[in-house]
Design a protein around this motif. Structure first.
Motif, PDB file in Angstrom:
ATOM      1  N   THR A  32      52.120  14.588   8.485  1.00  0.00           N
ATOM      2  CA  THR A  32      51.090  15.231   7.852  1.00  0.00           C
ATOM      3  C   THR A  32      50.598  14.317   6.551  1.00  0.00           C
ATOM      4  N   LYS A  33      51.808  13.858   6.158  1.00  0.00           N
ATOM      5  CA  LYS A  33      51.613  12.572   4.960  1.00  0.00           C
ATOM      6  C   LYS A  33      50.821  11.419   5.262  1.00  0.00           C
ATOM      7  N   ILE A  34      51.035  10.979   6.633  1.00  0.00           N
ATOM      8  CA  ILE A  34      50.416   9.919   6.869  1.00  0.00           C
ATOM      9  C   ILE A  34      48.911  10.226   7.383  1.00  0.00           C
ATOM     10  N   MET A  35      48.779  11.530   7.936  1.00  0.00           N
ATOM     11  CA  MET A  35      47.283  11.751   8.477  1.00  0.00           C
ATOM     12  C   MET A  35      46.480  11.944   7.184  1.00  0.00           C
ATOM     13  N   PHE A  36      47.163  12.758   6.133  1.00  0.00           N
ATOM     14  CA  PHE A  36      46.291  13.122   4.873  1.00  0.00           C
ATOM     15  C   PHE A  36      45.948  11.890   4.235  1.00  0.00           C
ATOM     16  N   TRP A  37      46.750  10.777   4.110  1.00  0.00           N
ATOM     17  CA  TRP A  37      46.489   9.620   3.385  1.00  0.00           C
ATOM     18  C   TRP A  37      45.438   8.739   4.318  1.00  0.00           C
ATOM     19  N   ASP A  38      45.494   8.930   5.705  1.00  0.00           N
ATOM     20  CA  ASP A  38      44.319   8.174   6.435  1.00  0.00           C
ATOM     21  C   ASP A  38      43.007   8.743   6.047  1.00  0.00           C
ATOM     22  N   MET A  39      42.970  10.070   5.589  1.00  0.00           N
ATOM     23  CA  MET A  39      41.751  10.868   5.524  1.00  0.00           C
ATOM     24  C   MET A  39      41.320  10.996   3.819  1.00  0.00           C
ATOM     25  N   PHE A  40      42.510  10.929   3.112  1.00  0.00           N
ATOM     26  CA  PHE A  40      42.079  10.996   1.615  1.00  0.00           C
ATOM     27  C   PHE A  40      42.772  10.073   0.534  1.00  0.00           C
TER      28      PHE A  40
ATOM     29  N   GLY B 107      37.898   7.462  15.043  1.00  0.00           N
ATOM     30  CA  GLY B 107      39.404   8.019  15.020  1.00  0.00           C
ATOM     31  C   GLY B 107      39.525   9.372  14.499  1.00  0.00           C
ATOM     32  N   LEU B 108      38.508   9.888  13.346  1.00  0.00           N
ATOM     33  CA  LEU B 108      38.698  11.171  12.771  1.00  0.00           C
ATOM     34  C   LEU B 108      38.180  12.264  13.961  1.00  0.00           C
ATOM     35  N   ILE B 109      37.105  11.911  14.761  1.00  0.00           N
ATOM     36  CA  ILE B 109      36.651  12.937  15.591  1.00  0.00           C
ATOM     37  C   ILE B 109      37.815  12.717  16.805  1.00  0.00           C
ATOM     38  N   SER B 110      38.493  11.726  17.091  1.00  0.00           N
ATOM     39  CA  SER B 110      39.405  11.747  18.020  1.00  0.00           C
ATOM     40  C   SER B 110      40.535  12.767  17.747  1.00  0.00           C
ATOM     41  N   THR B 111      40.968  12.610  16.505  1.00  0.00           N
ATOM     42  CA  THR B 111      42.244  13.317  15.872  1.00  0.00           C
ATOM     43  C   THR B 111      41.792  14.807  16.081  1.00  0.00           C
ATOM     44  N   ILE B 112      40.560  15.075  15.777  1.00  0.00           N
ATOM     45  CA  ILE B 112      40.267  16.836  15.803  1.00  0.00           C
ATOM     46  C   ILE B 112      40.284  17.104  17.320  1.00  0.00           C
ATOM     47  N   GLY B 113      39.628  16.192  18.154  1.00  0.00           N
ATOM     48  CA  GLY B 113      39.629  16.600  19.616  1.00  0.00           C
ATOM     49  C   GLY B 113      41.039  16.596  20.066  1.00  0.00           C
ATOM     50  N   LEU B 114      41.872  15.829  19.938  1.00  0.00           N
ATOM     51  CA  LEU B 114      43.032  15.568  20.589  1.00  0.00           C
ATOM     52  C   LEU B 114      44.179  16.767  20.104  1.00  0.00           C
ATOM     53  N   ILE B 115      43.952  17.091  18.953  1.00  0.00           N
ATOM     54  CA  ILE B 115      44.590  18.418  18.209  1.00  0.00           C
ATOM     55  C   ILE B 115      44.286  19.656  19.016  1.00  0.00           C
ATOM     56  N   ILE B 116      42.927  19.615  19.416  1.00  0.00           N
ATOM     57  CA  ILE B 116      42.530  20.938  20.082  1.00  0.00           C
ATOM     58  C   ILE B 116      42.926  20.960  21.321  1.00  0.00           C
TER      59      ILE B 116
ATOM     60  N   THR C 172      48.810   8.570  14.645  1.00  0.00           N
ATOM     61  CA  THR C 172      49.197   7.961  15.768  1.00  0.00           C
ATOM     62  C   THR C 172      49.248   9.052  16.936  1.00  0.00           C
ATOM     63  N   GLY C 173      49.075   8.700  18.100  1.00  0.00           N
ATOM     64  CA  GLY C 173      49.176   9.763  19.176  1.00  0.00           C
ATOM     65  C   GLY C 173      50.243  10.465  19.281  1.00  0.00           C
ATOM     66  N   VAL C 174      51.786   9.642  19.243  1.00  0.00           N
ATOM     67  CA  VAL C 174      53.105  10.565  19.309  1.00  0.00           C
ATOM     68  C   VAL C 174      53.236  11.254  17.953  1.00  0.00           C
ATOM     69  N   GLY C 175      52.611  10.812  17.191  1.00  0.00           N
ATOM     70  CA  GLY C 175      52.514  11.693  15.726  1.00  0.00           C
ATOM     71  C   GLY C 175      52.056  12.928  15.879  1.00  0.00           C
ATOM     72  N   ILE C 176      50.830  12.815  16.434  1.00  0.00           N
ATOM     73  CA  ILE C 176      50.059  14.335  16.629  1.00  0.00           C
ATOM     74  C   ILE C 176      50.582  14.956  17.612  1.00  0.00           C
ATOM     75  N   LEU C 177      51.183  14.516  18.805  1.00  0.00           N
ATOM     76  CA  LEU C 177      51.754  15.291  19.784  1.00  0.00           C
ATOM     77  C   LEU C 177      53.157  16.115  19.086  1.00  0.00           C
ATOM     78  N   LEU C 178      53.952  15.210  18.393  1.00  0.00           N
ATOM     79  CA  LEU C 178      55.204  16.086  17.453  1.00  0.00           C
ATOM     80  C   LEU C 178      54.504  17.068  16.626  1.00  0.00           C
ATOM     81  N   ALA C 179      53.511  16.640  15.712  1.00  0.00           N
ATOM     82  CA  ALA C 179      52.858  17.444  14.663  1.00  0.00           C
ATOM     83  C   ALA C 179      52.400  18.932  15.095  1.00  0.00           C
ATOM     84  N   VAL C 180      51.884  18.769  16.223  1.00  0.00           N
ATOM     85  CA  VAL C 180      51.276  19.932  16.910  1.00  0.00           C
ATOM     86  C   VAL C 180      52.201  20.931  17.562  1.00  0.00           C
ATOM     87  N   THR C 181      52.889  20.350  18.274  1.00  0.00           N
ATOM     88  CA  THR C 181      53.897  21.259  18.962  1.00  0.00           C
ATOM     89  C   THR C 181      54.872  21.722  18.139  1.00  0.00           C
ATOM     90  N   ILE C 182      55.149  21.137  16.867  1.00  0.00           N
ATOM     91  CA  ILE C 182      56.404  21.584  15.841  1.00  0.00           C
ATOM     92  C   ILE C 182      55.621  22.801  15.232  1.00  0.00           C
TER      93      ILE C 182
END
Length: 463
Positions: free
Chosen positions: A185-193, A240-249, A427-437
């Motif tokens: 979450t920290k990395i994703m937040f920093w990539d955005m803001f 990357g932003l649009i892909s992040t939202i799409g992959l989370i869904i 990263t893709g691995v990060g999103i997989l882990l974050a969403v499942t957690i």
């Protein structure tokens, strides 16, 4: 005394957190979980005293930082790496029957937990000494190396105690999951803001601050659609932003798909129910193994450079197949244009190894049809119309489990590769882990809230 007994004895003598006498309220658990996350984030922000070469040594360890919730050059350098590594090794040893333990028995379960803690402490000592040497090798100062090593041992053991505190009932879930979620979450937040670049952690200025800055200064914002710059390769872009939202869904959708197997119980004859097998049967375990394997090759390649140059070259070439894009190439879809051959090699290696690790994990983690069938029989469950025999039930489950294992490993591997190609945030691995957690914590919060609303349920389920 065997090796496991030695580890268990070591774990017993190490400082530990005691279990709460009474079940804490949900508010208390949330408070202690919040405190643990704050302590972890503070440690991840405090630089190691005496370290000046962390960036040069660990410049491409973003995947390992995600998995191990570590932060380069800080007190959280090792993160939860020793805890995860010891846990995986112990589970593999038990699952493959190399050590004889029945985790259904309270005595063996306690021995397993203590041995796991003891092994984690051994890894803390070894990894701390290793990083202490590497970080101070240019200074050639043994005292400085010892200081860095002690810092890492103390800090990493504090992280272990925080995880133990949460797992023993003071908090929610596990510290491992919580710290991984916080790190991603920290990395994703920093990539955005993020308002400033942190070069030693490969954290750039966030997408939205750059967008606002370009609009205010009248610059062409079309360059933010796809990052093509080699001077700022980690700069987030719109794709990357649009892909992040799409992959989370997509991941949320796949996680909620279950294959239902009809069963009955011997105690409640005539009442039919189902056992759900999650479509992502092996979860994100395959991509974790692949990422850790690649990161280990990078580590060994760096260490081998001081011993044997040819060995270092070979290990570096192997490690490069695990990571994409290369250094100084934009971490965006533009990298496919710059290095299509490297992209193809990365995709094949990552996906094939994900499938292999996924199938192996089914057998060593007790997720195989034989183990599951035996557990069903012991629980008094049976499949309607079939004899209540482990062999018969195993044959039925095998039709589901192995195809699920193959396709779920393939899917998570493809998702991780596509996420890398599209330059997703975290990263893709990060999103997989974050969403499942995050989904696990949502279900856990709902469970805890239900117990507080209906106290009678605590007696029924034995809480």
């Amino acid at each position: 005394m065997g090796f496991v007994d030695f580890l268990a004895t070591l774990g017993e003598y190490l400082p530990a957190v005691t279990k709460p006498k009474d079940r804490p309220s949900l508010a208390t658990k949330l408070l202690w979980s919040f405190i643990a996350v704050i302590v972890y984030l503070v440690m991840a922000s405090i630089p190691l005293y005496g370290v000046t070469s962390a960036n040069s040594f660990l410049s491409n360890f973003l995947a390992e930082e995600i998995i191990f919730a570590s932060t380069q050059g800080t007190l959280a350098q090792l993160g939860i790496g020793p805890i995860i590594t010891s846990g995986l090794i112990m589970q593999i040893l038990v699952g493959s029957k190399l050590i004889q333990m029945d985790l259904a028995k309270e005595e063996d379960q306690a021995r397993f937990t203590e041995a796991e803690k003891g092994l984690a402490f051994v890894f803390i000592l070894v990894e701390s000494a290793l990083f202490g040497y590497v970080f101070t090798r240019t200074a050639g100062n043994i005292e400085l190396s010892a200081i860095v090593t002690v810092q890492l041992i103390v800090a990493t053991y504090i992280i272990l105690l925080l995880d133990e505190m949460i797992q023993k009932g003071w908090g929610l879930g596990s510290g491992i999951s919580l710290f991984i979620l916080a790190g991603v979450t920290k990395i994703m937040f920093w990539d955005m803001f993020g308002i400033a670049a942190v070069s030693n952690q490969n954290l750039p200025v966030g997408f939205f601050p750059v967008l606002i800055s370009d609009i205010v200064s009248g610059k062409n914002i079309l360059s933010l659609i796809v990052n093509t710059s080699t001077t700022t390769p980690f700069q987030p872009d719109l794709v990357g932003l649009i892909s992040t939202i799409g992959l989370i869904i997509l991941i949320i959708y796949l996680t909620n798909i279950n294959i239902q197997i009809p069963v009955t119980t011997q105690r409640l004859r005539g009442i039919k129910t189902t056992i759900p097998l999650n479509f992502l049967y092996v979860s994100s375990i395959p991509v974790i193994f692949v990422s850790v394997l690649g990161a280990d090759f990078q580590l060994f390649a760096s260490l081998a450079s001081y011993i044997s140059s040819p060995a270092s070259t070979v290990l570096t070439d192997i490690a490069n197949a695990f990571f994409f894009p290369p250094a100084n190439v934009p971490h965006s879809v533009f990298a496919l244009v710059v290095d299509p051959i490297g992209a193809a090699i990365y995709a094949v290696v990552f996906i094939v190894l994900s499938i292999i690790f996924g199938i192996l994990w089914i057998d060593v983690a007790g997720l195989d049809p034989a183990t599951q069938a035996q557990q069903m029989v012991e629980a008094g469950m049976e499949i309607p119309g079939m004899r209540n025999s482990p062999k018969v039930i195993e044959g039925i489950l095998a039709r589901y489990i192995y195809p699920l294992g193959f396709y779920s490993s393939l899917i998570v591997g493809v998702i991780a590769v596509l996420a890398t190609f599209l330059g997703v945030y975290g990263t893709g691995v990060g999103i997989l882990l974050a969403v499942t957690i995050a989904i696990q914590y949502y279900n856990l919060l709902a469970y805890e809230r239900t117990l507080e609303m209906y106290p009678l349920l605590k007696r029924i389920i034995g809480e």
